[in-house]
Write an enzyme that holds these catalytic residues in place. Structure first.
Site, PDB file in Angstrom:
ATOM      1  N   ARG A 154       8.778 -13.726   5.734  1.00 37.27           N
ATOM      2  CA  ARG A 154       9.685 -13.177   4.597  1.00 37.27           C
ATOM      3  C   ARG A 154       8.616 -12.026   4.185  1.00 37.27           C
ATOM      4  O   ARG A 154       9.546 -11.087   4.040  1.00 37.27           O
ATOM      5  CB  ARG A 154       9.048 -14.095   2.863  1.00 37.27           C
ATOM      6  N   GLU A 169      -3.396   7.329  13.654  1.00 34.34           N
ATOM      7  CA  GLU A 169      -4.225   8.384  14.371  1.00 34.34           C
ATOM      8  C   GLU A 169      -5.523   9.149  13.464  1.00 34.34           C
ATOM      9  O   GLU A 169      -6.398   9.378  13.677  1.00 34.34           O
ATOM     10  CB  GLU A 169      -3.099   9.547  14.949  1.00 34.34           C
ATOM     11  N   ASP A 229      19.252 -26.187  -2.891  1.00 36.70           N
ATOM     12  CA  ASP A 229      18.245 -25.723  -3.460  1.00 36.70           C
ATOM     13  C   ASP A 229      16.935 -25.272  -4.185  1.00 36.70           C
ATOM     14  O   ASP A 229      16.363 -25.085  -4.809  1.00 36.70           O
ATOM     15  CB  ASP A 229      17.463 -25.636  -2.076  1.00 36.70           C
ATOM     16  N   GLU A 287      17.728 -17.542   5.953  1.00 41.19           N
ATOM     17  CA  GLU A 287      17.047 -19.002   5.750  1.00 41.19           C
ATOM     18  C   GLU A 287      18.186 -19.422   5.086  1.00 41.19           C
ATOM     19  O   GLU A 287      18.413 -20.812   4.132  1.00 41.19           O
ATOM     20  CB  GLU A 287      15.792 -18.899   4.808  1.00 41.19           C
ATOM     21  N   ALA A 342      13.879 -25.479   9.174  1.00 42.35           N
ATOM     22  CA  ALA A 342      13.013 -26.875   9.376  1.00 42.35           C
ATOM     23  C   ALA A 342      13.566 -28.223   9.369  1.00 42.35           C
ATOM     24  O   ALA A 342      14.048 -27.815   8.732  1.00 42.35           O
ATOM     25  CB  ALA A 342      12.157 -26.567   8.380  1.00 42.35           C
ATOM     26  N   ALA A 397      24.548 -19.872   9.533  1.00 42.28           N
ATOM     27  CA  ALA A 397      23.622 -20.024  10.432  1.00 42.28           C
ATOM     28  C   ALA A 397      24.743 -20.099  11.175  1.00 42.28           C
ATOM     29  O   ALA A 397      24.834 -18.891  13.247  1.00 42.28           O
ATOM     30  CB  ALA A 397      22.702 -21.005  10.654  1.00 42.28           C
ATOM     31  N   GLY A 445      21.776 -22.739   5.785  1.00 48.14           N
ATOM     32  CA  GLY A 445      22.033 -24.047   6.431  1.00 48.14           C
ATOM     33  C   GLY A 445      22.696 -23.426   7.514  1.00 48.14           C
ATOM     34  O   GLY A 445      22.569 -22.122   8.034  1.00 48.14           O
TER      35      GLY A 445
HETATM   36  N1  LIG Z   1      15.441 -26.860   6.466  1.00 49.20           N
HETATM   37  C1  LIG Z   1      16.455 -25.965   5.971  1.00 49.20           C
HETATM   38  O1  LIG Z   1      15.729 -25.111   7.150  1.00 49.20           O
HETATM   39  C2  LIG Z   1      16.875 -25.657   5.617  1.00 49.20           C
HETATM   40  C3  LIG Z   1      17.854 -26.207   4.748  1.00 49.20           C
HETATM   41  N2  LIG Z   1      19.162 -26.752   3.973  1.00 49.20           N
HETATM   42  C4  LIG Z   1      19.889 -26.878   3.561  1.00 49.20           C
HETATM   43  O2  LIG Z   1      21.047 -27.079   4.134  1.00 49.20           O
HETATM   44  C5  LIG Z   1      22.122 -27.591   3.148  1.00 49.20           C
HETATM   45  C6  LIG Z   1      23.124 -26.381   3.001  1.00 49.20           C
HETATM   46  O3  LIG Z   1      23.812 -25.970   4.957  1.00 49.20           O
HETATM   47  P1  LIG Z   1      24.346 -25.075   4.138  1.00 49.20           P
HETATM   48  O4  LIG Z   1      25.979 -25.848   3.820  1.00 49.20           O
HETATM   49  O5  LIG Z   1      24.846 -25.209   5.752  1.00 49.20           O
HETATM   50  O6  LIG Z   1      25.127 -24.640   4.198  1.00 49.20           O
HETATM   51  P2  LIG Z   1      24.685 -22.823   3.990  1.00 49.20           P
HETATM   52  O7  LIG Z   1      23.475 -21.587   3.118  1.00 49.20           O
HETATM   53  O8  LIG Z   1      24.675 -21.512   5.192  1.00 49.20           O
HETATM   54  O9  LIG Z   1      25.668 -21.628   2.955  1.00 49.20           O
HETATM   55  C7  LIG Z   1      27.282 -22.140   3.584  1.00 49.20           C
HETATM   56  C8  LIG Z   1      27.948 -20.722   2.518  1.00 49.20           C
HETATM   57  O10 LIG Z   1      27.460 -19.767   2.457  1.00 49.20           O
HETATM   58  C9  LIG Z   1      29.020 -19.171   2.229  1.00 49.20           C
HETATM   59  N3  LIG Z   1      29.135 -18.146   2.960  1.00 49.20           N
HETATM   60  C10 LIG Z   1      30.037 -17.121   2.434  1.00 49.20           C
HETATM   61  N4  LIG Z   1      30.563 -15.913   3.989  1.00 49.20           N
HETATM   62  C11 LIG Z   1      30.729 -17.072   4.653  1.00 49.20           C
HETATM   63  C12 LIG Z   1      30.959 -17.434   6.169  1.00 49.20           C
HETATM   64  N5  LIG Z   1      31.191 -16.194   6.851  1.00 49.20           N
HETATM   65  N6  LIG Z   1      30.409 -18.385   6.921  1.00 49.20           N
HETATM   66  C13 LIG Z   1      29.970 -19.316   6.501  1.00 49.20           C
HETATM   67  N7  LIG Z   1      29.336 -19.625   5.191  1.00 49.20           N
HETATM   68  C14 LIG Z   1      29.744 -18.265   4.714  1.00 49.20           C
HETATM   69  C15 LIG Z   1      29.694 -19.825   1.435  1.00 49.20           C
HETATM   70  O11 LIG Z   1      29.530 -20.452  -0.044  1.00 49.20           O
HETATM   71  P3  LIG Z   1      30.275 -20.462  -1.272  1.00 49.20           P
HETATM   72  O12 LIG Z   1      30.811 -21.860  -0.387  1.00 49.20           O
HETATM   73  O13 LIG Z   1      29.530 -20.372  -2.531  1.00 49.20           O
HETATM   74  O14 LIG Z   1      31.793 -19.308  -1.065  1.00 49.20           O
HETATM   75  C16 LIG Z   1      29.711 -21.106   2.436  1.00 49.20           C
HETATM   76  O15 LIG Z   1      29.938 -22.322   1.658  1.00 49.20           O
HETATM   77  C17 LIG Z   1      21.734 -28.260   1.736  1.00 49.20           C
HETATM   78  O16 LIG Z   1      21.232 -29.369   2.015  1.00 49.20           O
HETATM   79  C18 LIG Z   1      20.072 -27.383   2.182  1.00 49.20           C
HETATM   80  O17 LIG Z   1      18.530 -28.142   1.743  1.00 49.20           O
HETATM   81  C19 LIG Z   1      19.282 -24.650   3.884  1.00 49.20           C
HETATM   82  C20 LIG Z   1      18.937 -23.977   4.785  1.00 49.20           C
HETATM   83  C21 LIG Z   1      17.377 -23.846   5.377  1.00 49.20           C
HETATM   84  N1  LIG Z   2      13.494 -27.508   3.358  1.00 52.75           N
HETATM   85  C1  LIG Z   2      12.205 -26.338   3.777  1.00 52.75           C
HETATM   86  C2  LIG Z   2      12.671 -25.264   3.783  1.00 52.75           C
HETATM   87  N2  LIG Z   2      14.031 -24.755   4.251  1.00 52.75           N
HETATM   88  C3  LIG Z   2      14.037 -23.172   2.842  1.00 52.75           C
HETATM   89  O1  LIG Z   2      14.016 -23.168   2.051  1.00 52.75           O
HETATM   90  C4  LIG Z   2      14.072 -22.339   0.410  1.00 52.75           C
HETATM   91  C5  LIG Z   2      13.432 -22.711  -0.349  1.00 52.75           C
HETATM   92  O2  LIG Z   2      12.366 -21.805  -0.510  1.00 52.75           O
HETATM   93  P1  LIG Z   2      11.686 -21.624  -1.908  1.00 52.75           P
HETATM   94  O3  LIG Z   2      12.372 -21.973  -3.097  1.00 52.75           O
HETATM   95  O4  LIG Z   2      11.605 -19.602  -2.019  1.00 52.75           O
HETATM   96  O5  LIG Z   2      10.499 -22.263  -1.816  1.00 52.75           O
HETATM   97  C6  LIG Z   2      15.707 -23.310   1.053  1.00 52.75           C
HETATM   98  O6  LIG Z   2      16.513 -22.817  -0.033  1.00 52.75           O
HETATM   99  C7  LIG Z   2      15.525 -23.033   2.235  1.00 52.75           C
HETATM  100  O7  LIG Z   2      16.230 -21.706   2.861  1.00 52.75           O
HETATM  101  N3  LIG Z   2      12.651 -24.232   4.803  1.00 52.75           N
HETATM  102  C8  LIG Z   2      10.928 -24.654   5.294  1.00 52.75           C
HETATM  103  O8  LIG Z   2      10.555 -23.580   5.588  1.00 52.75           O
HETATM  104  N4  LIG Z   2      10.548 -26.410   5.354  1.00 52.75           N
HETATM  105  C9  LIG Z   2      11.367 -26.613   4.493  1.00 52.75           C
HETATM  106  O9  LIG Z   2      11.147 -27.656   4.342  1.00 52.75           O
END
Ligand SMILES: NC(=O)C1=CN([C@@H]2O[C@H](COP(=O)(O)OP(=O)(O)OC[C@H]3O[C@@H](n4cnc5c(N)ncnc54)[C@H](OP(=O)(O)O)[C@@H]3O)[C@@H](O)[C@H]2O)C=CC1
Ligand SMILES: Nc1c(N[C@@H]2O[C@H](COP(=O)(O)O)[C@@H](O)[C@H]2O)[nH]c(=O)[nH]c1=O
Length: 598
Positions: free
Chosen positions: A225, A84, A241, A329, A195, A335, A331
């Site tokens: 972010r 303002e 990753d 972000e 993604a 999620a 897996g």
């Molecule tokens: N394209 C995209 O946008 C993205 C892709 N990815 C990809 O996804 C894959 C990984 O997926 P994902 O295995 O689902 O990984 P997550 O990131 O979902 O990690 C899962 C882990 O989270 C931890 N965790 C802690 N508390 C909880 C809870 N209450 N519930 C569930 N998990 C919990 C555990 O870790 P711990 O085992 O250490 O105890 C569990 O193994 C990779 O290949 C990665 O490249 C990942 C993010 C984004």
């Molecule tokens: N593969 C994928 C994503 N993956 C997400 O981005 C993280 C990597 O971030 P950084 O290391 O900061 O570049 C990775 O661990 C996962 O959470 N994101 C996206 O927008 N597009 C993509 O194709």
């Protein structure tokens, strides 16, 4: 109870334009103007998203009676000039008789009335407010004050309604969605972002995922972010990753990185353990791999243990620590767990025109236990946008609470129950700077001029009491690293940063801490508080206005300065403030006595 943010359709039957009276036409014209300017105020507010946290995003447009914009402003960052005041400065003499449009009612949490005074003194005639301030203790006060100065104040949705105004009001709710959530729930506003390929995979079956979305889309992720207080991933994403999770679009702030891992079976070498620029917090199950916890601590990574590690507990904890918005972000495993716990409010999905296939390739959301398509969660307020070759689909899983019916204004509260006085309490808790009495916090943006303790001549400006207090831990130590640390703390960009540097150095380099610190720390704090409250008269009045109440810093973690989660803390900060208050009260009674004797 919350209300979906669906547009309210005007209840009047379809009216042929030709039959509209002049009055109707006039009103529609005014509504269209008001709506356009409020939307502009919301757009301005949006420009500093991520930079003003924990304060809301404010924008202000000043328009002349002929409907021309004469000044604009937005709150650039926490502790800077209100929107303002900036708009009034820009509009100059055109303010007289003008209308000011505010996306949100100003919140005067430090009692300095700057925003309201700017509008009053400039001669603004009318103020249109998109939404009232969402926090109960600030809600309605600025509106009341403006009205008390004879300014006409209209609040969208309260004073008039139409489709076009409802639309504008919605943009005001969106721009401050995290704060609105804070006002209504005990978890931060959470966005799940992923993604995926066109065939619904977030990685190949090998787990490889770099990259699915285009460079342009990934730049959008950096922006997302930059608007968030923290980014969270699961342990598996760290293992797979080795992400950095930084905002690399060159502007805005960088969020804290959070890893959720039950097993703590995480690699020793990981980008997230480099906490030199951005901090990382690992949340885990109580007792998990103590040796690895020690290793993380040696890397300055904070570890927080939970009895029950699940998304809701974790989000409630970060809500208490003051986080307003979280970007997930992770897996599909984490999620799914987060969605099941109802902590995800919005989904942002980048869909890339690629097919990877693979029966075991992961998908964005794991098991939710649903068996029929009728159980699917429907997104609301869905938006579609093309970003380079990708499609960005976003929408809300949970509506932004509509505060109109949920939180009654202060006036309405009195009407409902005249015995309720929200300000009457024998204990006054304060903690976060935006809360009622938030100015009592050492993190409040009130710079002080103080010498180093023990050196009387070398006065300098400290951005907050916290800066001064933390720096004093290392003052007078004959070690260039200690001197360097004092300077780093003094120039830290925020009280949070100052605290982080001070606490980390104290923990990891105890040899840099002055030997008499435990003996002098209370005195150091008292001197800093005295300087702050004496420098800012409105803070002194606010402190005096609490006479009769016990002051407690509601920090759940700090058991020395704060009161602890269940009153187990020593509350030294509250005690010092009460001591200062009685000192001031003594002064005022002595001066009153002197006046009556004179
Ligand atoms: N394209 C995209 O946008 C993205 C892709 N990815 C990809 O996804 C894959 C990984 O997926 P994902 O295995 O689902 O990984 P997550 O990131 O979902 O990690 C899962 C882990 O989270 C931890 N965790 C802690 N508390 C909880 C809870 N209450 N519930 C569930 N998990 C919990 C555990 O870790 P711990 O085992 O250490 O105890 C569990 O193994 C990779 O290949 C990665 O490249 C990942 C993010 C984004
Ligand atoms: N593969 C994928 C994503 N993956 C997400 O981005 C993280 C990597 O971030 P950084 O290391 O900061 O570049 C990775 O661990 C996962 O959470 N994101 C996206 O927008 N597009 C993509 O194709």
């Amino acid at each position: 109870m919350s209300m979906a943010l669906s547009f309210r359709i005007c209840s009047s039957p379809l009216i042929c334009k030709a039959t509209l009276s002049n009055a109707d036409n006039n009103r529609n014209h005014h509504h269209a103007n008001d709506a356009a300017f409020i939307r502009r105020a919301a757009d301005l507010a949006e420009m500093s998203a991520g930079l003003t946290s924990p304060h809301p995003n404010f924008g202000c447009v000043i328009a002349t009676s002929s409907g021309k914009v004469s000044g604009e402003g937005y709150l650039y960052a926490q502790g800077t000039k209100p929107a303002e005041a900036l708009a009034v400065e820009a509009a100059g003499e055109f303010c007289r008789g003008s209308t000011a449009y505010l996306n949100m009612e100003p919140g005067d949490c430090h009692g300095d009335h700057t925003a309201v005074s700017a509008l009053v003194q400039a001669g603004v005639e009318r103020v249109v407010v998109g939404i009232r301030h969402p926090l109960q203790h600030l809600r309605g006060s600025a509106i009341r004050e403006l009205r008390s100065h004879g300014i006409e104040v209209n609040v969208l949705g309260e004073d008039f309604e139409s489709k076009v105004l409802e639309d504008a009001r919605k943009s005001c709710l969106l721009v401050n969605a995290p704060l609105i959530h804070r006002a209504c729930s005990r978890v931060p506003f959470s966005v799940l972002k992923y993604a995926m390929t066109l065939d619904g995979k977030i990685a190949a079956s090998s787990g490889h995922a770099a990259w699915i979305s285009s460079k342009l889309s990934r730049t959008r992720v950096f922006e997302l972010r930059g608007r968030s207080d923290a980014v969270i991933v699961g342990g598996n994403t760290v293992r797979q990753d080795d992400p950095r999770l930084t905002a690399r679009h060159g502007q805005g702030h960088t969020p804290t990185r959070i890893v959720m891992s039950q097993s703590l079976d995480l690699p020793e070498k990981a980008n997230l353990w480099d906490a030199s620029e951005v901090s990382t917090i690992v949340v885990t199950q109580r007792g998990a791999r103590k040796s690895f916890q020690k290793f993380l601590a040696s890397k300055c990574v904070e570890v927080v243990e939970f009895d029950m590690l699940n998304p809701r507990e974790v989000m409630e904890y970060f809500h208490l620590r003051g986080y307003l918005s979280i970007l997930w972000e992770c897996g599909g495993t984490l999620a799914a767990s987060a969605i099941s716990s109802s902590v995800i409010h919005k989904v942002v999905a980048f869909v890339a025109p690629k097919i990877i296939g693979g029966r075991n390739a992961p998908s964005p959301v794991g098991e939710l236990g649903m068996v029929e398509m009728t159980q699917a969660l429907n997104l609301i307020d869905v938006c579609y946008e093309q970003v380079g070759p990708d499609m960005l689909v976003s929408g809300f899983l949970q509506p932004i609470p509509d505060l109109l019916p949920v939180i009654p204004s202060e006036d309405a509260t009195f009407e409902i129950d005249p015995t309720v006085n929200p300000f009457e309490s024998s204990i006054i808790f304060f903690y976060k700077t935006w809360d009622l009495y938030g100015s009592f916090s050492n993190f409040s943006p009130h710079p002080i001029r103080m010498p180093y303790v023990g050196e009387n001549d070398d006065y300098m400006t400290w951005s907050s009491v916290e800066h001064y207090y933390q720096a004093n831990k290392f003052v007078g130590v004959e070690n260039p690293m200690a001197l360097d640390c004092v300077e780093k703390i003094r120039t830290a960009r925020s009280p949070e940063e100052a605290a982080l540097i001070g606490r980390k150095t104290q923990r990891h380099k105890p040899e840099l801490v002055r030997k008499d610190w435990e003996d002098v720390k209370i005195e150091v704090m008292y001197m800093a508080l005295k300087c702050k409250f004496s420098t800012y008269p409105h803070l002194k009045s606010m402190l005096l206005s609490t006479a009769g109440s016990v002051l407690v810093e509601a920090s759940p973690h700090d058991l020395f300065w704060g009161g602890g989660r269940e009153g187990e803390g020593l509350n030294y900060l509250g005690r010092l403030l009460m001591q200062l208050r009685s000192e001031y009260m003594g002064e005022s009674s002595v001066s009153a006595e002197n006046t009556s004797l004179a």
